[in-house]
Design an enzyme around this catalytic site. Structure first.
Site, mmCIF file in Angstrom:
data_model
loop_
_atom_site.group_PDB
_atom_site.id
_atom_site.type_symbol
_atom_site.label_atom_id
_atom_site.label_comp_id
_atom_site.label_asym_id
_atom_site.label_seq_id
_atom_site.Cartn_x
_atom_site.Cartn_y
_atom_site.Cartn_z
ATOM 1 N N GLU A 1 -4.844 -8.069 -7.348
ATOM 2 C CA GLU A 1 -4.356 -7.560 -5.845
ATOM 3 C C GLU A 1 -3.272 -6.779 -5.687
ATOM 4 O O GLU A 1 -2.195 -6.912 -6.094
ATOM 5 C CB GLU A 1 -4.219 -8.997 -5.238
ATOM 6 C CG GLU A 1 -4.339 -8.876 -3.716
ATOM 7 C CD GLU A 1 -3.759 -10.118 -2.833
ATOM 8 O OE1 GLU A 1 -3.263 -9.794 -1.820
ATOM 9 O OE2 GLU A 1 -3.616 -11.122 -3.754
ATOM 10 N N LEU A 2 -3.646 -5.648 -5.301
ATOM 11 C CA LEU A 2 -2.716 -4.443 -4.952
ATOM 12 C C LEU A 2 -1.435 -4.984 -4.391
ATOM 13 O O LEU A 2 -1.595 -5.396 -2.992
ATOM 14 C CB LEU A 2 -3.257 -3.186 -4.243
ATOM 15 C CG LEU A 2 -2.367 -2.233 -4.231
ATOM 16 C CD1 LEU A 2 -1.836 -1.500 -5.325
ATOM 17 C CD2 LEU A 2 -2.732 -1.118 -3.201
ATOM 18 N N ASP A 3 -0.213 -5.040 -4.791
ATOM 19 C CA ASP A 3 0.969 -5.367 -4.347
ATOM 20 C C ASP A 3 1.102 -6.850 -3.838
ATOM 21 O O ASP A 3 1.858 -7.491 -2.858
ATOM 22 C CB ASP A 3 1.409 -4.500 -3.086
ATOM 23 C CG ASP A 3 1.476 -3.109 -3.405
ATOM 24 O OD1 ASP A 3 1.933 -2.714 -4.513
ATOM 25 O OD2 ASP A 3 1.325 -2.187 -2.698
ATOM 26 N N GLY A 4 0.080 -7.695 -4.495
ATOM 27 C CA GLY A 4 -0.068 -8.998 -4.254
ATOM 28 C C GLY A 4 0.567 -9.933 -5.138
ATOM 29 O O GLY A 4 0.331 -11.248 -5.101
ATOM 30 N N GLY B 1 0.847 -1.126 0.064
ATOM 31 C CA GLY B 1 -0.062 0.135 0.056
ATOM 32 C C GLY B 1 0.758 1.276 0.059
ATOM 33 O O GLY B 1 1.933 1.259 -0.301
#
EC number: 3.5.1.10
Lengths: 285, 285, 285, 285
Positions: free
Chosen positions: B227-230, B202
């Site tokens: 998925e953010l940064d996933g 994030g």
């Protein structure tokens, strides 16, 4: 062995270094190390560690401490303490089945790398008795039965108290300590967690790391607080892994890390190099 | 430049290496690099990367690929592809205000460290035009107005399409891409995140790191998924910090890390060294 | 434990991988790891390590080796050998006063990290007997009197021979071995040198490092040859130091390095991961 | 920008910190950083760096310096100097063909990471003119003909003098400077050598490293003295290599190292963090 360490935390403002060093000089205390840190010169917090020799001190230790309080500490609203290298801290190690971190501490203790008075080892397993007793250290087996944690902690606290223990090192102790236990040794329980915190807090961090596919695994030494794996971090390190590393191989590599990182943190604690501020540490190395 | 790379993922079973290497040898393809990995020899997944020279090939490229499918790939239920070093991948870089990761890529591109065809740079800021155009690369300013992300992404996708772009590199691009955008370049959008993921996903990870008091900060290159940064991690690295490092100093140190880690990941992608499996990568370096 | 490893060195030319993997497949040997390296695809030297399972082998081990020689090895002019994981190598450790590297090996041996048959420890000091015997390993004190090196080496060689020793590990053994001794175990004597070779070969490398004012100190594991500290390097690592580190503190930090670096090198040797070529090593990890 | 730095070297004896900090406090100089080091509390050498703010100073700078000399410095036989952050050092960069170290310095200069006044770049090649002039920095091509080194150095010294240059950075400048040239800038010429000194001094260190088969390659920033690659080391770092790295690949990896290591050393010099003592440095970071 005639070294003393003065640790100070106070609101930052001009004149602190001059006042402290002037005081020590006036009483024959020769400064051998001095480190300081300020979060912000304007209105921040000031931290300092001084090491000095006691050889030519013109006061007794209690008189020195009393004079320091009156002449310097009160003026600057200091939180402070003086520790003496000759008064080696009394330490207990808590450990579960994996022995690597325990052995590392025992070996470094024996060769003189860890200036402590290791009073006892407590384990919820009976396995390490022979090993520990060979080093001349008492071993106590305190099993933790299902639903019996409170009773086990009582026994452990009694053992710690009987040994006059000041510092508790969790060398891969797999039981979560109760807030009540933790509150008895505030910022005096050190733990090694086998991940690069805050990543992979909680159980089985190597498995978590394997599942996430990280390219480095880590270990973190921290003070234990009520929040699981959430206390002030003292030291961390990492080692490179790749797709070729199974969870078992990560564990093998991790053992090296855990041993080294915990040993460093313990040494720094014993040498009075760590100041805790909020949930963070200032480590003067 | 007459190098080809064969990448294979398939269920593991005996005979794969023999079949693949036998096939290539029979057609005059001389293997120069071979790496393989198996998650588990019994019932696991098998990954392989072979580099071979085309000089003495006795078939055209299409014929080679057709024959490989029929003779080898179908027999072992392989997911596979052949990439040719002479067909340099067409790349776009997306960037916001901080220029360090962009510049690193441009420099390495110019000295020949990144074997790509850099078609264009897109930014939501106008600042880097002169710098980018000096390197002979087209610069497009696509601002993202409040509520105007969809429109901006449309423009960006049109630019990427017009440029025939195959790989998108986010060199500190601060806008979150929509799932729709991401779906157009599956496992072909690389991002650099300025933390040691999964810690501090994030916004503003250096501030998060500073607040948690970690002793190492990191950077992570990964493929972008919904998925953010996933997404699958390609590469990570860390650098040591202490209580003395402010957030600003962490950012300065982090810039070095981000540049290096992203450049490594991009090079490996361009050299067809990365296989994605689930949410993890196999990187053959 | 039913794993075998095939190690190959030969002139590079097309078809080697196909021939070797085809041969193994034909005889029911399932490849689980394969690594190869070529110094130069045109006219260079080719190195390969294959690990395979013996479970479904259709030949006896001697028959497999004979067939491999006739069908594959002679055709490609290979230097080669097959090692079996079940035949753990017989090892002797030589050590002088500092015990850290010895203890590291003993611990890792006990927890199963070093797949060897540790037959004996020889020291020119009597100190470590109790420690070593606790691990169930024979301890021999072979003092080296002034002018008595030849005699001491005779005794040591007799002990090694009696123990059927195949690999000798110098875990901080401070005596220089004679060329005659070295010649008896070519590329089978591993040493840990406490510097980043080729810097600071010879005596007291930490003092040399301190005097030169380097900012990193290192350790090097290498095979012993006639040239002091000049043999093929297996592994190296470093740790950061500064002006604050005295020679004694460098020694303390160096002990960690020496332990880790030597343990890695020994494990790689035991797992047949090292090929020596000229004065260099190819390490397949 | 109202920061000053006081650097002190003197024989160690009690009272130095008290005298210095008392003096500064008395004159309204608020200490923001203080680091000290002693080679030996009994009869050793004492080093100190203090950063302080000038805002509330009750004296002019010359008066402060005069008072410090008379009141403190002479009493303790100090070698000392005060540097002012507002007086950015005038710097010249010398470079040959490889541009990476030069570009790194230019880019960090532009983003404000290197607090200097970059006056000019001198090269024995004409190649980098356009690049350098874009950064608003003067570029001088001073070729070094066979037998013409003395004449070339004369021209260079004239350019440095005309630019009022105080610090010379060799960013991969491949000519050996004469003792006469070096003597003009004692401990003010910084060089980056592409090896882990003292290993692989002299020409073509990556080739030397490749031939020796080391497992880590390094870079070293040091002050230039009469002895080639023999001056006081400021900073070093290393990166891992293996048998798979050709000399060309070592050069590529090494470029990253050289850039980072040189940039660190230059920043420390500019921030007055380095004290030279004999052939070693004390770096207060």
């Amino acid at each position: 062995m005639d070294e003393a360490r003065l640790l100070i935390t106070c609101p930052d403002r001009p004149g602190i270094v001059a006042a402290v060093s002037g005081f020590l000089y006036a009483h024959g205390a020769n400064i051998t190390e001095l480190q300081q840190h300020s979060t912000d010169p304007e209105g921040g917090t000031f931290f300092m560690r001084l090491a000095f020799t006691l050889r030519h001190l013109d006061l007794s230790r209690p008189a020195l401490e009393r004079a320091f309080r009156e002449v310097v500490a009160e003026r600057f609203a200091m939180a402070w303490r003086i520790a003496y290298a000759s008064e080696r801290k009394r330490v207990a190690v808590l450990v579960s089945k994996p022995a690597h971190a325990l052995l590392e501490l025992l070996w470094r203790y024996r060769v003189g790398e860890l200036p402590m008075d290791l009073r006892l080892v407590i384990s919820n397993h009976p396995h390490h008795r022979e090993e520990v007793e060979r080093f001349g250290v008492a071993y106590h087996h305190v099993p933790v039965a299902a639903g019996g944690k409170e009773e086990a902690e009582e026994r452990m606290l009694a053992l710690l108290e009987a040994g006059g223990v000041e510092v508790v090192v969790l060398a891969r102790y797999m039981q979560v300590l109760s807030p009540r236990f933790v509150a008895r040794y505030p910022m005096r329980i050190l733990n090694i967690h086998h991940s690069f915190l805050p990543a992979f807090a909680g159980a089985d961090p190597y498995r978590q790391a394997h599942e996430r596919g990280v390219k480095l695994i880590g270990a973190t030494a921290h003070y234990v607080t009520e929040e699981l794996d959430g206390g002030p971090i003292i030291e961390q390190d990492v080692v490179r892994v790749s797709h070729r590393h199974s969870v078992a191989e990560m564990r093998r590599l991790g053992r090296e890390l855990e041993r080294t990182v915990l040993a460093r943190a313990v040494r720094w604690h014993l040498e009075d190099r760590i100041l805790v501020h909020g949930n963070k540490t200032v480590v003067f190395v």
